[in-house]
Design an enzyme around this catalytic site. Structure first.
Site, mmCIF file in Angstrom:
data_model
loop_
_atom_site.group_PDB
_atom_site.id
_atom_site.type_symbol
_atom_site.label_atom_id
_atom_site.label_comp_id
_atom_site.label_asym_id
_atom_site.label_seq_id
_atom_site.Cartn_x
_atom_site.Cartn_y
_atom_site.Cartn_z
ATOM 1 N N HIS A 3 0.867 -1.180 0.000
ATOM 2 C CA HIS A 3 0.000 0.000 0.000
ATOM 3 C C HIS A 3 0.904 1.230 0.000
ATOM 4 O O HIS A 3 2.132 1.120 -0.095
ATOM 5 C CB HIS A 3 -0.941 -0.032 1.211
ATOM 6 C CG HIS A 3 -0.252 -0.289 2.518
ATOM 7 N ND1 HIS A 3 0.623 0.617 3.094
ATOM 8 C CD2 HIS A 3 -0.274 -1.354 3.357
ATOM 9 C CE1 HIS A 3 1.072 0.130 4.231
ATOM 10 N NE2 HIS A 3 0.558 -1.068 4.407
ATOM 11 N N HIS A 61 4.060 1.248 2.245
ATOM 12 C CA HIS A 61 5.238 0.588 1.674
ATOM 13 C C HIS A 61 5.841 1.454 0.564
ATOM 14 O O HIS A 61 7.063 1.579 0.452
ATOM 15 C CB HIS A 61 4.864 -0.761 1.069
ATOM 16 C CG HIS A 61 4.243 -1.737 2.028
ATOM 17 N ND1 HIS A 61 2.912 -2.061 1.993
ATOM 18 C CD2 HIS A 61 4.775 -2.469 3.031
ATOM 19 C CE1 HIS A 61 2.658 -2.956 2.932
ATOM 20 N NE2 HIS A 61 3.756 -3.231 3.582
ATOM 21 N N SER A 112 -2.345 -0.084 6.639
ATOM 22 C CA SER A 112 -1.902 -1.425 7.009
ATOM 23 C C SER A 112 -2.534 -2.429 6.066
ATOM 24 O O SER A 112 -3.692 -2.262 5.661
ATOM 25 C CB SER A 112 -2.333 -1.743 8.450
ATOM 26 O OG SER A 112 -2.193 -3.134 8.705
ATOM 27 N N SER A 113 -1.770 -3.476 5.727
ATOM 28 C CA SER A 113 -2.329 -4.532 4.880
ATOM 29 C C SER A 113 -3.546 -5.153 5.557
ATOM 30 O O SER A 113 -4.431 -5.691 4.890
ATOM 31 C CB SER A 113 -1.284 -5.611 4.619
ATOM 32 O OG SER A 113 -0.100 -5.029 4.115
HETATM 33 P P1 AMP Z 1 4.743 -5.326 6.399
HETATM 34 O O1 AMP Z 1 4.534 -5.673 4.965
HETATM 35 O O2 AMP Z 1 3.483 -5.022 7.139
HETATM 36 O O3 AMP Z 1 5.638 -6.302 7.108
HETATM 37 O O4 AMP Z 1 5.538 -3.945 6.392
HETATM 38 C C1 AMP Z 1 6.742 -3.786 5.684
HETATM 39 C C2 AMP Z 1 7.370 -2.484 6.054
HETATM 40 O O5 AMP Z 1 6.467 -1.417 5.719
HETATM 41 C C3 AMP Z 1 7.651 -2.347 7.557
HETATM 42 O O6 AMP Z 1 8.877 -1.657 7.728
HETATM 43 C C4 AMP Z 1 6.490 -1.534 8.037
HETATM 44 O O7 AMP Z 1 6.766 -0.801 9.205
HETATM 45 C C5 AMP Z 1 6.276 -0.607 6.854
HETATM 46 N N1 AMP Z 1 4.927 -0.032 6.894
HETATM 47 C C6 AMP Z 1 3.753 -0.693 7.027
HETATM 48 N N2 AMP Z 1 2.731 0.176 7.083
HETATM 49 C C7 AMP Z 1 3.253 1.411 6.979
HETATM 50 C C8 AMP Z 1 2.714 2.739 6.977
HETATM 51 N N3 AMP Z 1 1.406 2.963 7.105
HETATM 52 N N4 AMP Z 1 3.574 3.788 6.868
HETATM 53 C C9 AMP Z 1 4.900 3.574 6.739
HETATM 54 N N5 AMP Z 1 5.482 2.356 6.736
HETATM 55 C C10 AMP Z 1 4.665 1.287 6.851
#
Ligand code: AMP
Length: 303
Positions: free
Chosen positions: A53, A56, A204-205
């Site tokens: 999203h 990321h 958030s996913s």
């Molecule tokens: P994930 O795919 O949820 O494991 O997240 C991958 C990376 O993206 C991690 O470093 C998360 O902290 C970051 N991330 C997820 N959501 C957000 C957001 N809303 N804003 C900034 N970074 C994010």
């Protein structure tokens, strides 16, 4: 302008999207990053579980702005899910992830299979003490060992780089910083601000799981954090009073079931008797099916 980042400004000068290469083996991604460094180019890495999203994308854009070769990894890491958690149901869409990575400026997407990453039962894991024990670690006892292990492994695969993580997962940033420091990984960790929906909900996913009424209730988490921050800025120095103020805001939304609201030292999440220095306010709550996290920093003004 919005009070928080909601999406990236368009990149100047081009509407066309650069080519991105998708690789699935450790050998291929290593060949790309080794070749880049041998040519004197810097490498940026963004580690994700996919279903990308704008949050990321903001990390990929930050890497693009600062590094010559940008690698996005997409891997839903089984090690960081507990037995009762949503591993099988975790949302996935690699084709869309590749398109979004390209649009945000990535050069390479590394999307390994579970067999490529873990061809044999894993005997070697990375476990981080103390900073993992509270908050997310308390309700998910094996989670951070899974995160630390896959982060160490992915950073070892990518090699020397700048690695971009979201402040959205503040405790994860603290854990990753310790892994990198304690294992002397040749990596510079960069923490990037949380990207939010216009109403303040952190992207958030897992937001896709929210029913309409739950989605409408979810921005209470940021309202609670802002209330906590305002109390600190108004002079409150008792962490329990700040925590109670945040919990009271969350309690106004019956669909939001608070797990914790905490005011702790920012870099190691330690309890403070009196709030001072860099403080992090953390909240986690179940909102229908998903558990949502959010956090906000506040620096206590000197007396
Ligand atoms: P994930 O795919 O949820 O494991 O997240 C991958 C990376 O993206 C991690 O470093 C998360 O902290 C970051 N991330 C997820 N959501 C957000 C957001 N809303 N804003 C900034 N970074 C994010």
């Amino acid at each position: 302008p919005a009070a928080w980042p909601t999406s990236d400004p368009p990149r100047p000068g081009s509407t066309e999207v650069a080519e991105v290469e998708t690789v699935t083996t450790i050998a291929e991604v290593r060949a790309r990053t080794d070749a880049a460094r041998a040519a004197g180019r810097t490498v940026g890495a963004v580690l994700t579980m996919g279903y990308l999203h704008e949050g990321h994308a903001s990390l990929i854009a930050a890497a693009r702005a600062e590094c010559d070769l940008v690698v996005t990894t997409v891997f839903v890491n089984p090690l960081q899910f507990g037995p009762a958690e949503d591993l099988a149901a975790y949302p996935r869409d690699l084709e869309r992830d590749v398109a979004l990575s390209a649009e945000a400026g990535a050069d390479v997407v590394f999307a390994p299979s579970v067999e490529e990453m873990y061809p044999r039962p894993v005997l070697t894991t990375v476990s981080v003490a103390e900073v993992t024990e509270r908050f997310e670690g308390a309700s998910r006892p094996t989670h951070f060992a899974g995160v630390a292990t896959v982060v160490a492994k992915l950073l070892s695969i990518v090699g020397p780089c700048r690695a971009y993580f979201g402040e959205k997962d503040w405790q994860q940033v603290c854990v990753v910083r310790r892994v990198v420091a304690d294992l002397s990984l040749p990596v510079e960790v960069v923490a990037c601000p949380t990207l939010r929906e216009p109403d303040g909900l952190a992207r958030s996913s897992r937001n896709v799981y929210l029913e309409a009424e739950e989605r409408a209730a979810a921005p209470v988490l940021l309202r609670a954090l802002v209330t906590g921050r305002d109390r600190v800025l108004a002079g409150e120095r008792d962490p329990r009073a700040v925590e109670a103020a945040m919990a009271a805001v969350v309690a106004t939304e019956p669909l939001v079931e608070l797990d914790y609201a905490a005011a702790v030292r920012a870099d190691d999440l330690a309890d403070l008797a009196v709030l001072a220095g860099d403080v992090r306010l953390l909240v986690a709550a179940r909102v229908g099916r998903p558990r949502l996290l959010d956090n906000l920093g506040v620096t206590v003004p000197p007396a």
